[in-house]
Design an enzyme around this catalytic site. Structure first.
Site, PDB file in Angstrom:
ATOM      1  N   MET A 190      33.497  59.049 100.647  1.00 22.45           N
ATOM      2  CA  MET A 190      33.599  58.813 102.081  1.00 22.45           C
ATOM      3  C   MET A 190      34.844  57.989 102.418  1.00 22.45           C
ATOM      4  SD  MET A 190      29.554  58.055 102.814  1.00 22.45           S
ATOM      5  CE  MET A 190      29.744  57.901 104.588  1.00 22.45           C
ATOM      6  N   HIS A 191      35.162  57.952 103.704  1.00 28.55           N
ATOM      7  CA  HIS A 191      36.145  57.042 104.311  1.00 28.55           C
ATOM      8  C   HIS A 191      37.609  57.421 104.089  1.00 28.55           C
ATOM      9  CE1 HIS A 191      32.556  54.606 104.475  1.00 28.55           C
ATOM     10  NE2 HIS A 191      32.573  54.365 103.174  1.00 28.55           N
ATOM     11  N   ASP A 232      28.889  61.490 100.132  1.00 26.33           N
ATOM     12  CA  ASP A 232      28.227  61.492  98.824  1.00 26.33           C
ATOM     13  C   ASP A 232      26.932  60.698  98.805  1.00 26.33           C
ATOM     14  OD1 ASP A 232      29.481  59.025  99.031  1.00 26.33           O
ATOM     15  OD2 ASP A 232      30.639  59.222  97.182  1.00 26.33           O
TER      16      ASP A 232
END
Length: 488
Positions: A79-80, A236
């Protein structure tokens, strides 16, 4: 057949399952992380795509008939990560990853501009999130910032390569700070605070929605039909939850992957940014979750093994277990990549405390394993303060291969933990389940069933008591050093 693809930090993983959730083929292709400056962490998006092609090519070699029967593809990923495309839809620079710590000042600026952001975004402003990275880019790389046509998350860059669609879904969008978690829609004020427009972000779907179909050239490459659909997928953490059936209120697990998480599903949006918890939209409609996030997990074990020249981690763990008769005399702060819960300190770093001339490698590795366990206990206390409970969490991820490590964590927490069958399948398996949901529209409960429990590991209460003073000292060492981690 259903194909799950997970764009991880250390590897791209692809997994093919049938209608009975039996894994028919799987492949991992390793990735490297670049750190061109202190606290920076980057990867090239084209490396993700090359690894994805290699992974699916490998599945095709393993089982061409099964690949040909694929009807839907689901995506998961770290992520991110800020993946920036220009006017030609090609990456403008390496993606800035989840464990990048450069944008700490920009977090303070964002908080000053939007005091209610934590309540709407479900998490305190942290440098690993996507939004502060864009403010940093506007200040430090204005030429790149001015060329941004589209911002995608890692798995969504792979979606674009697979189908040409620019979309993301709620659970991954949750980690940007641009999502209003309650309404599951983009937060216009947060987008504008970063100098961006809504047109630069992908459109939002649920993880079990269809976003497009596989490009014809790729379908030909793998012998697939021309109507293979792509599902929304998930970040995830959320796909890990889908994979172990953590979809109902109170379902939870501990992930021991590259990073670590304590994840608990929720039937409502329950923001607790003051506790440094992540309260995010789940990858299925009308579901959310709370999560304590640790930036370091099984990666600490790999780091220690590499540093000590230990190529066989299983053999190393066996030696450590044989020698283990009490808590290690050495303490290890596992903050190699900074920390989120409970410190929100991207500048924190790993520390060995108590080394002596008689310290051997087994003692050091035991301290590393215990350090991750202590960090999990530290983070779990924030969930407890928020009133979030999970009676019997399972343990998933690469670290779940070690029963010894799970037993140690149970002893440190003083709580029983479950070992699941197939616990190391991870997010790719959850992504494949989301692919099935997108295609068949079956009820979530029929598809996202919990795996069989292989074993319930009970804590040894004598060892739990022995860990109490060590854990207290672990906390005191961090408190004593926290100011020293700040860059000069």
């Amino acid at each position: 057949m259903y194909l799950g693809i997970d764009v991880g930090t250390s590897a791209v993983k692809a997994l093919l399952i049938d209608e009975n959730s039996v894994t028919l083929a799987e492949a991992d292709v390793p990735l490297r992380v670049s750190s061109p400056k202190p606290f920076w962490s980057e990867q090239n998006p084209t490396d993700w795509w090359d690894a994805t092609l290699r992974a699916i090519d490998d599945l095709h070699r393993q089982n061409p008939s099964a690949i040909a029967a694929t009807r839907a593809i689901g995506l998961s990923g770290q992520m991110h990560g800020a993946t920036l495309l220009g006017a030609d839809d090609k990456p403008l620079r390496p993606a800035i990853l989840w464990n990048d710590g450069r944008a700490t000042r920009e977090c303070a600026e964002l908080d000053a501009a939007l005091p209610d952001l934590g309540q709407r975004a479900g998490v305190a402003t942290m440098s690993g999130m996507t939004a502060p990275k864009l403010i940093w880019l506007q200040k430090h790389e204005p030429d790149v910032f001015a060329k941004i046509k589209t911002i995608l998350l890692p798995k969504d860059y792979i979606r674009f390569c697979l189908s040409g669609d620019k979309a993301t879904e709620m659970s991954d969008a949750a980690g940007t700070l641009w999502l209003d978690e309650q309404s599951r829609s983009w937060n216009q004020s947060a987008i504008e605070a970063c100098g961006l427009t809504r047109d630069q972000l992908p459109h939002l779907v649920e993880g079990s929605d269809i976003t497009g179909t596989l490009r014809a050239t790729l379908a030909d490459r793998w012998g697939m039909r021309d109507d293979v659909i792509i599902a929304g997928g998930g970040g995830d953490a959320a796909t890990g939850g889908i994979g172990v059936g953590a979809v109902s209120h109170g379902d939870g697990f501990i992930s021991l992957g590259t990073s670590s998480q304590i994840f608990v599903a929720s039937d409502k949006y329950r923001p607790k940014p003051e506790e440094l918890l992540h309260s995010f939209a789940h990858a299925i409609p009308d579901h959310w979750f709370q999560m304590a996030v640790l930036l370091n997990g099984a990666s600490c074990l790999k780091w220690a093994a590499d540093l000590l020249g230990e190529a066989d981690i299983t053999a190393l763990l066996n030696r450590v277990e044989v020698q283990h008769d009490a808590p290690s005399d050495i303490l290890f702060l596992p903050y190699l990549n900074g920390e989120r819960t409970p410190h929100n300190n991207p500048h924190a770093r790993g520390v060995f405390f108590g080394l002596g001339s008689d310290t051997d490698r087994e003692t050091m590795v035991q301290a590393v394993l215990e350090g991750v366990g202590f960090a999990l206990r530290d983070a779990k206390s924030r969930l407890h303060k928020a009133g979030t409970q999970c009676d019997l969490p399972g343990v998933i991820g690469g670290g779940a291969r070690s029963r010894y490590w799970i037993k140690m964590i149970a002893d440190i927490l003083g709580k029983p933990l479950a070992r699941y069958e197939g616990a190391t399948k991870g997010p790719a398996f959850g992504a494949a389940r989301l692919a099935r949901l997108a295609l068949t529209k079956e009820p979530v409960a029929d598809v996202c069933v919990k795996p069989a429990i292989e074993e319930v590991i009970e804590p040894d209460l004598t060892r739990h008591d022995a860990y109490q003073p060590r854990f207290a000292k672990f906390q005191r060492i961090y408190a004593a050093l926290s100011d020293e981690f700040t860059p000069e």
